[in-house]
Motif scaffolding. Sequence first.
Motif, short mmCIF file in Angstrom:
data_model
loop_
_atom_site.label_atom_id
_atom_site.label_comp_id
_atom_site.label_asym_id
_atom_site.label_seq_id
_atom_site.Cartn_x
_atom_site.Cartn_y
_atom_site.Cartn_z
N UNK A 291 -9.12 -9.75 2.53
CA UNK A 291 -9.07 -8.30 2.78
C UNK A 291 -8.03 -7.97 3.83
N UNK A 292 -7.94 -8.79 4.88
CA UNK A 292 -6.95 -8.51 5.93
C UNK A 292 -5.53 -8.74 5.42
N UNK A 293 -5.34 -9.74 4.58
CA UNK A 293 -4.00 -9.96 4.03
C UNK A 293 -3.60 -8.79 3.13
N UNK A 294 -4.50 -8.30 2.31
CA UNK A 294 -4.18 -7.14 1.48
C UNK A 294 -3.92 -5.90 2.34
N UNK A 295 -4.63 -5.76 3.41
CA UNK A 295 -4.40 -4.61 4.31
C UNK A 295 -3.03 -4.71 4.95
N UNK A 296 -2.62 -5.91 5.32
CA UNK A 296 -1.30 -6.07 5.92
C UNK A 296 -0.19 -5.73 4.92
N UNK A 297 -0.39 -6.11 3.68
CA UNK A 297 0.62 -5.78 2.68
C UNK A 297 0.69 -4.28 2.44
N UNK A 298 -0.44 -3.62 2.49
CA UNK A 298 -0.42 -2.18 2.26
C UNK A 298 0.11 -1.41 3.47
N UNK A 309 15.04 0.20 2.72
CA UNK A 309 14.73 1.32 1.83
C UNK A 309 13.88 0.81 0.67
N UNK A 310 12.80 1.45 0.35
CA UNK A 310 11.96 1.00 -0.77
C UNK A 310 12.75 0.97 -2.06
N UNK A 311 12.57 -0.05 -2.83
CA UNK A 311 13.27 -0.20 -4.09
C UNK A 311 12.65 0.67 -5.16
N UNK A 312 13.38 0.76 -6.27
CA UNK A 312 12.92 1.59 -7.37
C UNK A 312 11.76 0.92 -8.10
N UNK A 313 11.85 -0.42 -8.22
CA UNK A 313 10.85 -1.14 -9.01
C UNK A 313 9.71 -1.70 -8.16
N UNK A 314 9.64 -1.34 -6.90
CA UNK A 314 8.55 -1.85 -6.07
C UNK A 314 7.29 -1.03 -6.32
N UNK A 315 6.16 -1.71 -6.28
CA UNK A 315 4.88 -1.07 -6.56
C UNK A 315 4.21 -0.62 -5.26
N UNK A 316 4.98 0.06 -4.38
CA UNK A 316 4.37 0.63 -3.18
C UNK A 316 5.00 1.99 -2.92
N UNK A 317 4.24 2.83 -2.38
CA UNK A 317 4.79 4.18 -2.14
C UNK A 317 5.91 4.15 -1.11
N UNK A 318 6.73 5.16 -1.17
CA UNK A 318 7.83 5.26 -0.22
C UNK A 318 7.34 5.66 1.17
N UNK A 319 6.30 6.41 1.21
CA UNK A 319 5.74 6.81 2.49
C UNK A 319 4.63 5.84 2.87
N UNK A 320 4.73 5.24 4.04
CA UNK A 320 3.73 4.27 4.49
C UNK A 320 2.43 5.00 4.79
N UNK A 321 1.32 4.36 4.36
CA UNK A 321 -0.02 4.91 4.58
C UNK A 321 -0.80 3.86 5.34
N UNK A 322 -1.40 4.28 6.42
CA UNK A 322 -2.17 3.34 7.23
C UNK A 322 -3.53 3.09 6.59
N UNK A 323 -3.81 1.85 6.33
CA UNK A 323 -5.07 1.45 5.71
C UNK A 323 -5.97 0.93 6.82
N UNK A 324 -7.10 1.53 7.04
CA UNK A 324 -7.98 1.07 8.13
C UNK A 324 -8.68 -0.24 7.76
N UNK A 325 -9.39 -0.75 8.75
CA UNK A 325 -10.18 -1.95 8.52
C UNK A 325 -11.33 -1.65 7.57
N UNK A 326 -11.72 -2.61 6.76
CA UNK A 326 -12.87 -2.37 5.88
C UNK A 326 -14.14 -2.13 6.70
N UNK A 327 -15.02 -1.43 6.14
CA UNK A 327 -16.30 -1.21 6.80
C UNK A 327 -17.13 -2.50 6.76
N UNK A 328 -18.22 -2.47 7.52
CA UNK A 328 -19.07 -3.64 7.54
C UNK A 328 -19.72 -3.90 6.18
#
Length: 842
Positions: A291-298, A309-328
Amino acid sequence: MDRTQGRTEQHEQPTGGSAPAAPTAPATPGTPAAAGPARVVSLTAGGFALTVNPVDGSEIEPLRPGTEPALPAKRDAAARAARTAAARPPVLPGPAALVRPLQAREEERERLVRLLGRGRSVRLTGPSGSGRSALLDAVADRCAGLAPDGVVRLSGFGQQQPGELLHALYATVYEAERERPGRIELLARVREIGAVVLLDDLEMGGTALDELMRATPECAYLLAATPDTRAPSDDSHIEEVFLGGLGKADCLELLEAGVGRPLTDEESAWAGDLRFASEGLPLRFVQAAALLRQRDELNHSDEDDEEEEPGVFEERPRDAVHVPLPTLAEGAAPAELLASRVSESARAALRIACALGGELPHHAHLPALVGDTHADTAVAELLACGLLTPVGTRYRLAAGVARQLEEVGYGDTASEEARTAARHYAWWTGHASVVPERVAAEADAVLAALAGADVVAAVLLARTAAPAFAASLHWEAWERVLRSGAEAARKAGEVAEQAYFHHELGVLALCEERLDRARAELETSIGLRGALADKRGTVAGRRALALVVDRETAGAAVSPPLRLEAPAPGAPAAAPEAVTVATPTTPAERGAAAPRVAPSTSSSASTASAPDSRAASEASTTRVPPVAPAAAPAVPVSAEAVTRMTPVVPVTARSETPTTLSEVFEDAFPLDPKPAPPTAPRPTAAPAPAPGRRRLVLLAGAGALAVVALGTVVSLALSSSDSGPPAQGPAVTSTPTVTAPDPTVANSGNDPAPEPPVSAPPTATPEPGQSAAPTPGRSPVRTPSRRPSSTPPNSAPPTAVSPSPTGAQPTPTVTETVTPSPSATTTQTGTTTPAGSPATGG
């Protein structure tokens, strides 16, 4: 594909040309090439030679003399190492998996190695996800040189009985290809195995586990089980080691190793709460690291990625979104969150695993099942996330993952996924290039697809997979697929396929010496094939049924005979009716046992004073007293034993077969029968009378009995059929006889009647003018009249009443005769003689 010839379309020649067939791919090392008919394999199963025939059914026959397999040899260290490596899960394509350290298990590992080195068996108990398999791997590296046969890794998943585990142990240690020994030979071979057996995922206990350990006394077991597995019996002497969760520091260290970087304060606090909620199970922290590794990638934590600069074929949004820690709650049940962040091929593989009951097919099947050529990398991706766990040579969903995925809709398409998997496996298991060992490795996935498929796909899959399981010696899967196929064929109305499955079940039962089951299955198959007029299948079934009959006959012939044993010295007294005692029949033993049998007379004086007839009866009759514990000690039983009975009535002491008429009458009519003697011990026997006098007495008595019996027979033959005896008084036999008047002899009414002759009277010649006497058994022409006697029956002796004749008419004469018998029995005979008839005696 033609299963009979074992050739696919690529081996066939074009009809209009002579171009050679396309070359086939070379066989991999260790994999036999597909040659000859598909799936026709010859095996040795106990005392039978089994030929697996996928067309008409397997053929079975007894082993011919001289063709018995030799004693198998044990594998050496190199062969054991190669087989152990083949038993491990396959290497997955894609990036190398992270090496997970064994945290805080040094104490448990040293204790397990120490106990196994002493030859003790240990049961390692821990909840699912506690790291039991990883600890077994660490112990296996330390125990490599402890036992002469090395370390053997077995999987107990789905095994409720020790039979298949013993066969797997035998196949691992011994070099016995295409051979499945019988139960007696199997037990004899596994008793000689001395190895450290690591049995993971144990699911049996109690008496089944005791049977496994008794069969292998030279093996030390390390049994990994969950707390809900049945415990061993009290007298099994198995050490218990409980594997609990990790401490807080060990959990944080494991989490940092999985993430690959130090944890922040917020992540450390979150890990502490997760450790409290999950009780420190290592599996939860492997999933938390994913879960933490996936959060770091996001979150694009890498600064280099932020600057680019984000590429055209990358599967991530251009605007970074902060993903919080998972809940308990998400950390305690992370399957849904982890599955939402993996690739589409991995999610499709998860759907297939949910449809197959948690079983994930081999990664080589995923491209065909998913429809993606790169879907084979999904297994490594799911394993790194902690959603999969290794079980033997395959992978399954980790504990609790299937339930969590089904709650979010991954099980909605289970029926469709199962049908797809069944059709795929039906094609794959029937392909000539697939060896039976590869099919056996996919046994659980094949059986799961068979259970969820429709009846048509289930029949086809069972038809193609059954010969492969039989050839691979995985007979538990063979039986399960045959039963599932028979039920699916019955529902689909496929009578021919149903007959095939019942025939195979009968052959399997015959190989395992279950004769009743074999007879039932084979008779069912023969009946179905008879209805279809399938001659070849019927002949194969009747041959197998003949072997069942031979086995049943041999089993009945070798049953032990009844053995008579002497009573123990402390046995209770026998009943007075009959006692069966086995005694030797040698002359010495008979002479020693003669004083125990006492005659009915107590002394010689009483014998001399008794009458001759009574003396003969007493001398010829002996009574055998019942066997008493104190008077009759135990006698050893010889090879030739007789049965001595204590009868209720006296028996005639005769050691030889009667040869004369007097001896026959003596046996049939004893002179003076007496009641049974008391059960008290008898005194010492007196000497028997002289044999000459005894023989004379017996001959005299027999002669008297013969005369009486002969006279009675003649009287009954001459008696009238329509006359009957009177209601009271002595027995009177009325015989109509015609007598002529004698003028010289006149009897008065007070003269006694003449006695009738003892022998049969001769037939008299009738006088002139008179009719002949009636023949015996036929009524006379005139019925004589009977006059009652004026003398009471018990007063004076009876007299013959003969009235004076008047004219030529016959007058009936009533004669009553008293004849004494040697047995003091009075027989009175009344004879009615009409006057004027011919005389019947003089």
